[in-house]
Design an enzyme around this catalytic site. Structure first.
Site, short mmCIF file in Angstrom:
data_model
loop_
_atom_site.label_atom_id
_atom_site.label_comp_id
_atom_site.label_asym_id
_atom_site.label_seq_id
_atom_site.Cartn_x
_atom_site.Cartn_y
_atom_site.Cartn_z
N TYR A 102 11.03 -12.33 20.52
CA TYR A 102 12.46 -12.13 20.77
C TYR A 102 13.19 -11.48 19.59
CZ TYR A 102 16.25 -13.40 24.07
OH TYR A 102 17.27 -13.38 24.99
N GLU A 157 12.47 -5.06 27.46
CA GLU A 157 13.57 -5.69 26.71
C GLU A 157 13.43 -5.44 25.21
OE1 GLU A 157 13.76 -9.88 27.45
OE2 GLU A 157 15.76 -10.10 26.55
N ARG A 196 9.39 -15.71 23.48
CA ARG A 196 10.71 -16.32 23.71
C ARG A 196 11.03 -17.29 22.57
NH1 ARG A 196 14.59 -14.63 26.61
NH2 ARG A 196 15.32 -16.77 26.73
N GLY A 245 24.31 -12.78 20.25
CA GLY A 245 23.46 -11.89 21.03
C GLY A 245 22.04 -11.82 20.47
N TRP A 297 25.77 -10.33 32.06
CA TRP A 297 25.97 -10.70 30.66
C TRP A 297 26.98 -9.74 30.03
CZ3 TRP A 297 21.95 -13.05 32.81
CH2 TRP A 297 21.47 -14.24 32.25
N TYR A 316 17.78 -19.25 36.97
CA TYR A 316 18.07 -19.10 35.53
C TYR A 316 18.64 -20.40 34.97
CZ TYR A 316 20.12 -17.51 31.16
OH TYR A 316 20.45 -17.39 29.83
N TRP A 322 27.72 -8.30 26.70
CA TRP A 322 27.49 -7.02 26.01
C TRP A 322 26.47 -6.16 26.75
CZ3 TRP A 322 24.80 -6.59 20.57
CH2 TRP A 322 23.67 -7.40 20.48
N ASP A 323 25.62 -6.80 27.56
CA ASP A 323 24.75 -6.01 28.43
C ASP A 323 25.59 -5.18 29.39
OD1 ASP A 323 23.27 -8.68 27.80
OD2 ASP A 323 21.66 -7.32 28.39
N GLN A 334 30.37 -13.22 23.56
CA GLN A 334 29.28 -12.39 23.03
C GLN A 334 29.85 -11.20 22.26
OE1 GLN A 334 26.44 -11.24 26.11
NE2 GLN A 334 24.79 -12.28 25.05
N ASP A 346 19.83 -14.45 19.67
CA ASP A 346 19.70 -15.90 19.81
C ASP A 346 18.85 -16.64 18.77
OD1 ASP A 346 20.77 -14.72 22.06
OD2 ASP A 346 19.52 -15.80 23.48
C1 DGY Z 1 18.79 -15.89 27.19
O1 DGY Z 1 18.73 -16.56 28.23
O2 DGY Z 1 17.83 -15.66 26.47
C2 DGY Z 1 20.09 -15.27 26.84
O3 DGY Z 1 19.95 -14.46 25.70
C3 DGY Z 1 21.15 -16.29 26.60
O4 DGY Z 1 22.35 -15.60 26.58
#
Ligand code: DGY
Length: 440
Positions: free
Chosen positions: A360, A404, A202, A167, A38, A86, A40-41, A111, A169
């Site tokens: 989240y 996270e 989530r 970023g 990803w 994913y 910015w990660d 991002q 979401d």
């Molecule tokens: C996710 O899958 O939650 C990511 O943040 C999408 O970029």
């Protein structure tokens, strides 16, 4: 004062996680939940890696720029190792319909552009002239794309077209704009993000319907930037994205200066953003920075941690910074601890209707936000508050591991385990001299 043996343990754990998530040329943000690279990660992970393996940090950045589109966009996900479990899988994006798509499979979004800042930070500590020379053209092309392909109304402020680009979401700041979107037909899809992380931590199914619907609109329009600006149902000027971009422009300009490259174009972006930023985002009645919904021609009046991002960029005046700190950061109804919450900084103000402390971006504490806002507070002279954010970030990671995000009430970990940027920023914060004066 920090308990140094415990901090040594945290640092060792953080290095182990970054090594464990290492796939050779990129680092998985989460070993199960996020098995690709990803944007910015990767930048923040490189910042952490640079403390103990500089060549590997530079590999991470090179790998990210390998996904750059021909028009300059640096995408938000890069599928270096092909499909996994994913969602969205690489083919879902259908990027090959665009003449700008790279050879590598990527998403069709971008991002927050923190990369130029990270390159400059690494370079300031250990000069990497040759590397800077190599990556500078790619960084410049990305910033140019953001300031042109994503700009409207003659200013250099950038728009985002999907909440994933922010970023953050499912942040409540996007709820109204997303509610205005009525998905027509949805392509078939299956969420996979709730396999490894509980549903309650989530985004909701309704959020995902909108996320997917937007992707479908973009792929039908072959990711043609002008068409997306004209037709994306979600079109927003994000205060945090623009603050990060402005800071990154300053860093890009410093790199250009050192390389002997022209800086006029970057100076013009900086001037334009500086001239328009506060008029667009500052809400003087509330003493907060607010995002702007371009489609609705209206500010988004939701109080989230994004409001503090202008401190990081040097875009808030002394008075604006004081209002953010005194009226909001210190306010126990919003961000400061109270009888219900022990830890700073909730990602959404606690008195917002949609605040949810474990979901989240709706309320949990994020390590990247604590780090970035601490840097911003320090920049504006609020060192004691900055120390509080660093102290809480380190305390959370000690208490619950490198997760996270964290529940601000009791510090329980949420979301992915062994999370890459939490590990990287633990190392960054532990290595930065400023923390040794912090009260732990
Ligand atoms: C996710 O899958 O939650 C990511 O943040 C999408 O970029």
């Amino acid at each position: 004062m920090a308990d140094e043996p415990i901090m040594d343990g945290l640092r060792a754990q953080a290095e182990r996680i970054l090594r464990g998530n290492d796939v050779g040329e990129f680092t998985k943000p989460g070993p199960r939940q996020y098995p690709h690279q990803w944007n910015w990660d990767a930048a923040l992970i490189a910042l952490g890696l640079a403390h103990f393996d500089l060549p590997r940090a530079l590999t991470e950045i090179r790998a990210l720029l390998r996904g750059q589109w021909r028009d300059g966009m640096v995408p938000h996900i890069l599928y270096h190792t092909g499909p996994s479990d994913y969602f969205p899988e690489p083919d879902f994006w259908q990027i090959t319909t665009s003449p700008n798509a790279p050879a590598l499979a990527t998403s069709g979004l971008t991002q927050p552009p923190v990369l130029a800042t990270v390159v400059r930070m690494i370079h300031a500590r250990t000069p990497i002239h040759e590397f800077v020379r190599q990556v500078y053209p790619g960084l410049l092309r990305w910033h140019r794309w953001l300031h042109t392909a994503r700009a409207i109304e003659g200013t250099a402020l950038a728009c985002i077209i999907h909440p994933w680009e922010s970023g953050t979401d499912d942040s409540p700041r996007w709820l109204r704009a997303m509610d205005d979107i009525i998905p027509r037909e949805l392509p078939p899809y299956r969420r996979r993000d709730t396999v490894h992380v509980p549903d309650a931590e989530r985004p909701s199914d309704v959020d995902y319907e909108r996320f997917v619907y937007l992707i479908d609109v973009f792929r039908q329009n072959r990711y043609e930037a002008a068409r997306l600006l004209a037709c994306s149902p979600f079109l927003v000027q994000d205060v945090m994205f623009n603050a990060i971009l402005y800071r990154a422009d300053q860093d890009l300009s410093a790199l250009a200066h050192e390389l002997g490259e022209p800086t006029d174009e970057i100076a013009a972006w900086l001037n334009s953003v500086r001239a328009n930023f506060n008029a667009r985002f500052w809400d003087d009645a509330r003493g907060l920075y607010m995002d702007y919904n371009v489609r609705a021609h209206a500010p988004i009046c939701v109080n989230t941690c994004a409001t503090f991002a202008p401190l990081w960029a040097g875009l808030a005046s002394e008075q604006q910074a004081a209002r953010l700190v005194v009226e909001h950061f210190d306010n126990p109804l919003e961000y400061a601890p109270n009888t219900n919450t022990r830890y700073r900084l909730p990602s959404t103000a606690k008195n917002e209707r949609d605040y949810a402390p474990r979901r989240y971006w709706c309320g949990p504490v994020w390590i990247n936000m604590n780090w970035m806002i601490a840097e911003g507070l320090r920049r504006c002279g609020y060192d004691t508050r900055a120390d509080l954010l660093v102290r809480d970030a380190l305390a959370l990671m000690q208490l619950s591991g490198l997760r996270e995000y964290y529940d601000p009430r009791d510090g329980r970990g949420c979301g992915a385990t062994d999370f890459g940027w939490s590990a990287a920023l633990a190392i960054e914060m532990l290595s930065s001299k400023s923390i040794f004066g912090a009260r732990f």
